[in-house]
Structure formats: C-alpha cells, structure tokens
Design an enzyme around this catalytic site. Structure first.
Site, PDB file in Angstrom:
ATOM      1  N   ARG A 166     -41.016  40.847  -9.594  1.00 39.56           N
ATOM      2  CA  ARG A 166     -39.932  41.095 -10.536  1.00 39.56           C
ATOM      3  C   ARG A 166     -38.680  40.424  -9.995  1.00 39.56           C
ATOM      4  O   ARG A 166     -38.333  40.622  -8.832  1.00 39.56           O
ATOM      5  CB  ARG A 166     -39.695  42.591 -10.713  1.00 39.56           C
ATOM      6  CG  ARG A 166     -38.608  42.840 -11.758  1.00 39.56           C
ATOM      7  CD  ARG A 166     -38.387  44.288 -12.031  1.00 39.56           C
ATOM      8  NE  ARG A 166     -37.721  44.932 -10.921  1.00 39.56           N
ATOM      9  CZ  ARG A 166     -37.453  46.231 -10.890  1.00 39.56           C
ATOM     10  NH1 ARG A 166     -37.832  47.000 -11.899  1.00 39.56           N
ATOM     11  NH2 ARG A 166     -36.831  46.773  -9.864  1.00 39.56           N
TER      12      ARG A 166
ATOM     13  N   ARG B 174     -40.473  44.855  -6.203  1.00 47.29           N
ATOM     14  CA  ARG B 174     -39.032  44.910  -6.491  1.00 47.29           C
ATOM     15  C   ARG B 174     -38.296  43.975  -5.526  1.00 47.29           C
ATOM     16  O   ARG B 174     -37.861  44.391  -4.455  1.00 47.29           O
ATOM     17  CB  ARG B 174     -38.522  46.343  -6.330  1.00 47.29           C
ATOM     18  CG  ARG B 174     -39.034  47.330  -7.381  1.00 47.29           C
ATOM     19  CD  ARG B 174     -38.482  48.721  -7.119  1.00 47.29           C
ATOM     20  NE  ARG B 174     -38.582  49.612  -8.256  1.00 47.29           N
ATOM     21  CZ  ARG B 174     -39.524  50.551  -8.400  1.00 47.29           C
ATOM     22  NH1 ARG B 174     -40.452  50.705  -7.486  1.00 47.29           N
ATOM     23  NH2 ARG B 174     -39.526  51.330  -9.459  1.00 47.29           N
TER      24      ARG B 174
ATOM     25  N   GLU C  49     -37.837  48.563 -20.794  1.00 45.16           N
ATOM     26  CA  GLU C  49     -37.211  49.756 -20.206  1.00 45.16           C
ATOM     27  C   GLU C  49     -35.911  50.114 -20.904  1.00 45.16           C
ATOM     28  O   GLU C  49     -35.164  50.982 -20.461  1.00 45.16           O
ATOM     29  CB  GLU C  49     -37.002  49.571 -18.693  1.00 45.16           C
ATOM     30  CG  GLU C  49     -36.399  48.251 -18.295  1.00 45.16           C
ATOM     31  CD  GLU C  49     -36.383  48.026 -16.788  1.00 45.16           C
ATOM     32  OE1 GLU C  49     -36.658  48.957 -16.022  1.00 45.16           O
ATOM     33  OE2 GLU C  49     -36.068  46.898 -16.381  1.00 45.16           O
TER      34      GLU C  49
ATOM     35  N   ASN D 267     -38.878  54.736 -15.858  1.00 46.28           N
ATOM     36  CA  ASN D 267     -37.728  55.360 -15.180  1.00 46.28           C
ATOM     37  C   ASN D 267     -36.449  55.083 -15.956  1.00 46.28           C
ATOM     38  O   ASN D 267     -35.635  55.971 -16.200  1.00 46.28           O
ATOM     39  CB  ASN D 267     -37.561  54.808 -13.759  1.00 46.28           C
ATOM     40  CG  ASN D 267     -38.804  54.997 -12.920  1.00 46.28           C
ATOM     41  OD1 ASN D 267     -39.634  55.826 -13.232  1.00 46.28           O
ATOM     42  ND2 ASN D 267     -38.945  54.218 -11.858  1.00 46.28           N
ATOM     43  N   ASP D 268     -36.281  53.820 -16.333  1.00 48.02           N
ATOM     44  CA  ASP D 268     -35.095  53.468 -17.107  1.00 48.02           C
ATOM     45  C   ASP D 268     -35.253  53.812 -18.573  1.00 48.02           C
ATOM     46  O   ASP D 268     -34.296  54.230 -19.222  1.00 48.02           O
ATOM     47  CB  ASP D 268     -34.779  51.974 -16.948  1.00 48.02           C
ATOM     48  CG  ASP D 268     -34.006  51.716 -15.673  1.00 48.02           C
ATOM     49  OD1 ASP D 268     -33.045  52.461 -15.411  1.00 48.02           O
ATOM     50  OD2 ASP D 268     -34.372  50.795 -14.921  1.00 48.02           O
TER      51      ASP D 268
ATOM     52  N   ARG E 262     -30.597  58.796 -14.452  1.00 46.88           N
ATOM     53  CA  ARG E 262     -31.793  59.127 -13.671  1.00 46.88           C
ATOM     54  C   ARG E 262     -31.475  59.706 -12.297  1.00 46.88           C
ATOM     55  O   ARG E 262     -32.346  60.264 -11.639  1.00 46.88           O
ATOM     56  CB  ARG E 262     -32.715  57.898 -13.551  1.00 46.88           C
ATOM     57  CG  ARG E 262     -32.087  56.715 -12.873  1.00 46.88           C
ATOM     58  CD  ARG E 262     -32.869  55.427 -13.161  1.00 46.88           C
ATOM     59  NE  ARG E 262     -33.836  55.116 -12.123  1.00 46.88           N
ATOM     60  CZ  ARG E 262     -34.535  53.987 -12.064  1.00 46.88           C
ATOM     61  NH1 ARG E 262     -34.399  53.059 -13.002  1.00 46.88           N
ATOM     62  NH2 ARG E 262     -35.376  53.765 -11.091  1.00 46.88           N
TER      63      ARG E 262
ATOM     64  N   CYS F 273     -45.176  50.759 -15.226  1.00 50.73           N
ATOM     65  CA  CYS F 273     -44.884  50.684 -13.792  1.00 50.73           C
ATOM     66  C   CYS F 273     -43.795  51.664 -13.361  1.00 50.73           C
ATOM     67  O   CYS F 273     -43.394  51.680 -12.208  1.00 50.73           O
ATOM     68  CB  CYS F 273     -44.516  49.261 -13.381  1.00 50.73           C
ATOM     69  SG  CYS F 273     -42.969  48.709 -14.082  1.00 50.73           S
TER      70      CYS F 273
ATOM     71  N   HIS G 259     -33.142  54.793  -7.478  1.00 47.18           N
ATOM     72  CA  HIS G 259     -33.537  53.769  -6.505  1.00 47.18           C
ATOM     73  C   HIS G 259     -33.457  54.302  -5.087  1.00 47.18           C
ATOM     74  O   HIS G 259     -34.224  53.917  -4.221  1.00 47.18           O
ATOM     75  CB  HIS G 259     -32.701  52.520  -6.718  1.00 47.18           C
ATOM     76  CG  HIS G 259     -32.997  51.903  -8.041  1.00 47.18           C
ATOM     77  ND1 HIS G 259     -32.175  52.037  -9.116  1.00 47.18           N
ATOM     78  CD2 HIS G 259     -34.100  51.246  -8.474  1.00 47.18           C
ATOM     79  CE1 HIS G 259     -32.740  51.449 -10.163  1.00 47.18           C
ATOM     80  NE2 HIS G 259     -33.901  50.966  -9.802  1.00 47.18           N
TER      81      HIS G 259
HETATM   82  C1  PEP Z   1     -38.404  51.530 -14.196  1.00 46.48           C
HETATM   83  O1  PEP Z   1     -37.264  51.498 -14.652  1.00 46.48           O
HETATM   84  O2  PEP Z   1     -39.274  52.336 -14.577  1.00 46.48           O
HETATM   85  C2  PEP Z   1     -38.799  50.587 -13.141  1.00 46.48           C
HETATM   86  C3  PEP Z   1     -40.042  50.490 -12.742  1.00 46.48           C
HETATM   87  O3  PEP Z   1     -37.817  49.846 -12.556  1.00 46.48           O
HETATM   88  P1  PEP Z   1     -36.798  50.456 -11.481  1.00 46.48           P
HETATM   89  O4  PEP Z   1     -37.268  51.834 -11.148  1.00 46.48           O
HETATM   90  O5  PEP Z   1     -36.771  49.547 -10.318  1.00 46.48           O
HETATM   91  O6  PEP Z   1     -35.507  50.455 -12.244  1.00 46.48           O
HETATM   92 MG    MG Z   2     -35.982  49.819 -14.194  1.00 48.42          MG
END
Ligand code: PEP
Ligand code: MG
Length: 592
Positions: A339, A303, A438, A461-462, A472, A509, A195
């Site tokens: 979200r 977000r 995720e 990402n998650d 991450r 996403c 983040h």
């Molecule tokens: C993800 O996890 O891919 C996502 C889009 O949410 P964030 O990156 O805000 O955790």
């Molecule tokens: Mg996420």
C-alpha cells in the site's frame, strides 16, 4: 484509603502484561514556573532565549530541506513561514525586554508574551492572521521545549522497563521507544483500530486506553502493571500482586505468536469445500514472516508508511527498492500487496510540512498527499515497479474517494513505466493496481472505481469511522464506532457486488477481517480474501472450517435485512455461539 493496588478499568488495545515505572508524557503542555533572576544573570537568560530561537530556526531549516527533497518547494512553504516566525526580531526584543524589566526567567517571559500575541491574533477579524496561530503555536512549542530541556527527542531511552502514559502516541514514537525499554502504554485516546493500536500490537507492546485522568492519578515514577488482555491498569501494586503478575507475564509472553508458529498448515476451507484466501497485514517485516511463507500466506496489506515512522524520514528510491525487493523475494510466488504511503491523519509526517489540521481524518491524507507530493509518490512508485520483477507485487492506493484519483495514479504509473522501459530497467508490466475502499463515497461509487481498478481492498477501520462519524481513536465515541451498523454492512455489500460485477477480486483488510463474529457474514457476502493481523490467521481458518458456504450465504442475506445495530449484533453473536459448538446446519434459523 490504601494507595496500593488501585485498579482502573479501561479498554484493551494491545494484549499482554507489562510491568514497570510510569513516565507521564504530556504533549503541548509545558509547566512554566516564574523564577526571579538577579540582575547579574539577566544577560544569561537573554542568551538562553537567543540560543533556543537559533536552534529552532536551524531545526526548521533542516525540516524544510527534508520536505523539499520529499515533496518539492511548494509543499515546504509551511516551514518557510515558521522560520520567519521563529526569526521575528520584534517578538524576540519584546521577550528580552520583559526578562530585563521583570527580572524573570526566559521561558516565563516567553510564555507571557506569547499568550498576549495569541490572544490578539485569535480575536482578529483577519483570517490570515488567525491562521498564523497554528504556526506560532508550533514554533513556540519548539522554543519552549528547548528552554525547558524537555525535548521529545531528548528521551533517548529508559534504563529500566517503562510504561509511557499520555494522551496518545504516534506510531513513530512507539517505534523509537520500543527499542529502548518501553514495556507498555497507557493512553487516553487511540483505540484498538487506531494506528497507535496497530503498531503496538505488531510490536507486542501491551496497551490500555481509558479515562485515567493521567495528569492526576498516574504520576511519573509510580509503579504500574497493565493488563492489555482485559484493559486493566494497576497503580502501585503490592508485593503479592507484583509477584502474581510476573508469573502471568512469563506464561503469556510468547502466547499470541505461539499458535501461528506451531501451526503445520492453514486450511481456510468451508464445510462444503469453498476456499477463502487468507492473507497477512504487516507493518514491519518481522519474525513471523518465515512462518507465513511456510504456511502459504501472502501479504494482503503492507503499510509502507511505517518505513517512514521507523526512521522519521523517507527512505530514498534505492533504499525502498531494497526493502520491497526483499519482501517480494521472501514471499514469492505469494502476493505482496504494497500500500502506498498512507500518511496524514494520526500518521503525521513532519517532513511533509503538513500543519496539524483541525480535522485530520478529513484532511490531507493517503492518496491526497501522494498526488500532491508528486515527487515523493514517484520515488515510491519507481521503487515498487523496479522491485516488481522480484516477486508477485500488487500496488494498493489508500484513502481513495473518487475514481479520478485512481486514474491520476495510473497515469503516473504509466509514465514511470515508459521511463523505465526507455532506460531498460526491468519491471512487471502487468503489476496490478487496486484501491482501498474505506470512504463511503468510494463504496457508493464502487462500480465506477472498479472500472479503473484491478482489485479492491475494504479498509473497515476507516470505513466505520467515516460512515459512523466516530473517530477510530476516541474512547468517548467508542460506542458509535461499530461495524455492526446496517449502513456499514450495506457499504461492504455494495463494494463486493461492484467488484464482482466488474470481474475483480475483493479483500477485507481492516481489523474486522480478523473478528470471528464477522467471518460467516463476510464469507457469505462472497469476499475473496481476508487479510488480518498474523496471529489471527489460524483462528479464522479454524472458524471458516466449521460452517458451510451455503449456510453463510443465507446468513448474510438474513443479516442484511436487519434494521438495527442491536439486531445485527445479536444475530452475529448467536451465529458465533453456534459455530463455536461446531453444530452443522440450523444456526441460520436461530440468528434472527
Ligand atoms: C483500514 O482503514 O481498515 C485499513 C486497513 O487501513 P489503516 O488501518 O492503515 O487506516
Ligand atoms: Mg485506512
């Protein structure tokens, strides 16, 4: 050895060149020096201790009030416990006695007494006492920071371009400092998909992560150049290097946004006519919004938790209504996917009263927080529903691990709709509610989740971090954090199939949506929408226009049969080289 131009290689997190003076910020580490205090000043030291403790108690009470407003009484109990610790008379007296007996400064006496207490508690058989260690540490950090005058919040800004050096910076801190001469970031943790990385990129703050031994090599006051494009940090650059980078910086300053701003249209259409929807990920409304609207690009992921980071407080219902209405109106009729707050994990929110957890990514985060902090969730949902008549709003639930959570969220939404109807407040009765996929459990149960969802959005990402058990934001395990692992690909495929079997659309996403290496694969799997950081949009649209959907489908099936990360990476990179040359056909055969 020359101390000029020391170049250290790290990982690029956010592009661009930053030049400035290093300011090293270390969290949870205080440099406490023992000072002799003459008898005449002992009282003064005890008063300093009293005043610091008092300020901490007041601060905690204020945080508690904020938490009660946000999540109600039970959730705010953490602060109550901390107020009790900060008010502990026995501990205060023992520190005061130490100051008088040893004639030492308050912070030194405090730290000595604290170490003894923590040592005792950590060894205790009693789980309750051991758990108190967290709270005591948290309170003591506050007391020590007041005594030492090194409060985080006391850094109001920098009077010259400054590069912050530290372990990691929270999105909130970055947002605060970004308005105050923050030129760049050098961190030990927080990779490109963390983040911290996301917010640094959306604010255009060059950032490099790596093992810089920040405490040693980089000290406050050192001149630094950081190159966020190739992940380099130059310590004490000589005059020629400085001049050279100044020129590079001028050239690169507007580059990332320039392609999007200059684009006349964005046509994400495959050679055989298949169209893929592209959408933007937004953290904060920005100068690119008008260009997105002009180019017909909606918001695939907004977000909303960044609204909290901006002010370090939750906006109330009317403030949120204003913000959501503005963005819905601006993008109308394009969709805006809001979200709900994804707080917790590395998106820590003081007002939630959450204690720092040992495993934050596996802890109280996303929808889990929202369902527990029902008052906060209701406020946000009411604001979203009220704003839903202003445009094309979709609600997206983060960190869903079970269909039950979607059901519970939908029940709350249903109750709010009934309330609004009774009070004759307009809202879009068909507002769609989707789930982020995720977490592996969500992907594997995607069939069941799809029954309760109007759409899916895959957060790679998650999904990568949880599938690969690799944080991450931790550069030590960066090589394990890969979206090319067959397990990650299988989970994505399962999710897309489950969505389509149930007649709902699915988007990706996570950052993967903006990687050209992944584009033919994702398109071939049948993903309906790719939502990404806005600067990638023209690049991905161009890529999509270079291959056919027919070829992409065959390529994806081939990749799905590959057994190892290495083979997948090779196939993806061969396909990349092929698409780059814009040859038509044939590249599937090479991508083994
Ligand atoms: C993800 O996890 O891919 C996502 C889009 O949410 P964030 O990156 O805000 O955790
Ligand atoms: Mg996420």
């Amino acid at each position: 050895m020359s101390t000029e131009n020391i170049i250290i290689k790290g990982v690029p997190v956010s592009p661009g060149v930053a030049m400035g003076e290093a300011q090293v910020l270390r969290d949870r580490m205080f440099c406490v020096v023992r000072r002799h205090v003459p008898a005449s000043l002992v009282k003064n030291e005890i008063n300093r201790l009293k005043s610091a403790s008092q300020k901490v108690i007041e601060e905690l009470k204020t945080s508690k009030e904020g938490a009660v407003r946000a999540i109600g009484e039970p959730g705010a109990n953490v602060f109550e416990a901390q107020v009790m610790i900060a008010s502990d008379r026995q501990f205060f007296d023992s520190v005061a006695a130490r100051i008088a007996r040893d004639r030492v400064n308050a912070e030194f006496a405090y730290q000595e007494a604290l170490a003894e207490t923590l040592n005792r508690l950590e060894k205790s058989e009693d789980t309750y006492l051991r758990q108190m260690v967290h709270d005591i540490r948290s309170v003591s950090e506050r007391v020590l920071s007041f005594l030492l005058g090194v409060r985080d919040g006391s850094i109001n800004g920098f009077d010259h371009p400054t590069i912050l050096v530290g372990r990691i910076f929270s999105p909130g801190r970055i947002m605060t400092y970004s308005q105050k001469n923050l030129a760049g970031l050098v961190t030990e943790e927080g990779g490109p998909t963390s983040h911290m990385g996301l917010i640094a990129r959306s604010l255009g703050i060059p950032t490099v992560m790596g093992d810089f031994n920040t405490a040693g090599a980089l000290t406050s006051g050192t001149q630094l150049i950081i190159d966020g494009n190739n992940g380099e940090v130059i310590i004490n650059p000589d005059a020629a290097t400085w001049r050279n980078y100044r020129r590079i910086r001028l050239r690169k300053r507007s580059q990332p946004f320039a392609v999007l701003v200059k684009s006349r249209s964005i046509e994400p259409v495959c050679l055989d006519g298949k169209r893929v929807t592209l959408a933007a990920n937004l953290e904060i409304p920005g100068p690119l919004d008008e260009h997105l609207v002009r180019l017909g690009i909606g918001v695939g992921l907004y977000r909303t938790e960044f609204l909290y980071f901006k002010n370090q407080a939750f906006p109330d219902e009317d403030q949120q209504f204003e913000i959501y209405s503005r963005i819905a109106r601006r993008f109308h009729p394009l969709p805006v996917t809001l979200r709900t707050f994804d707080l917790g994990g590395d998106k820590y929110a003081e007002e939630l009263g959450a204690i720092r957890e040992d495993n934050p990514a596996l802890g109280w985060r996303g929808i889990r927080v929202s369902l527990d902090a029902a008052r906060l969730f209701r406020i946000q949902l009411r604001a979203i529903l009220r704003a839903s008549v202003m445009g094309n709003i979709r609600i997206l639930l983060p960190m869903v691990s079970d269909a039950r959570e979607i059901g519970e969220a939908r029940d709350i939404i249903g109750r709010i709709k009934r309330e609004l109807r009774r009070s004759r407040v307009p809202f879009d009765k068909d507002v769609r509610v989707g789930a982020m996929i995720e977490i592996p459990s969500a992907a594997m149960a995607a069939d069941f989740l799809a029954e309760k969802s109007d759409f899916f959005s895959i957060g790679t990402n998650d999904l990568i971090q949880y599938t690969m058990a690799a944080d991450r934001g931790n550069h030590r395990v960066a090589r394990y954090y890969t979206g090319h692992h067959p397990a990650v690909l299988k989970l994505i495929q399962m999710t897309i199939q489950a969505a389509h079997n149930n007649g709902i659309p699915v988007s990706v996403c996570g950052e993967m949506a903006g990687f050209r290496t992944m584009t033919p694969f994702l398109v071939g799997l049948g993903v309906d929408e790719l939502s990404m950081t806005p600067t990638q949009l023209p690049i991905i649209a161009d890529w999509i226009s270079r291959f056919s959907y027919y070829d992409a489908k065959r390529f994806s099936s081939r990749v799905m049969r590959l057994h190892s990360t290495e083979k997948v990476s090779r196939a993806l990179s061969e396909a990349y080289d092929y698409v780059k040359k814009q040859k038509k056909g044939g590249w599937l055969e090479q991508a083994r």
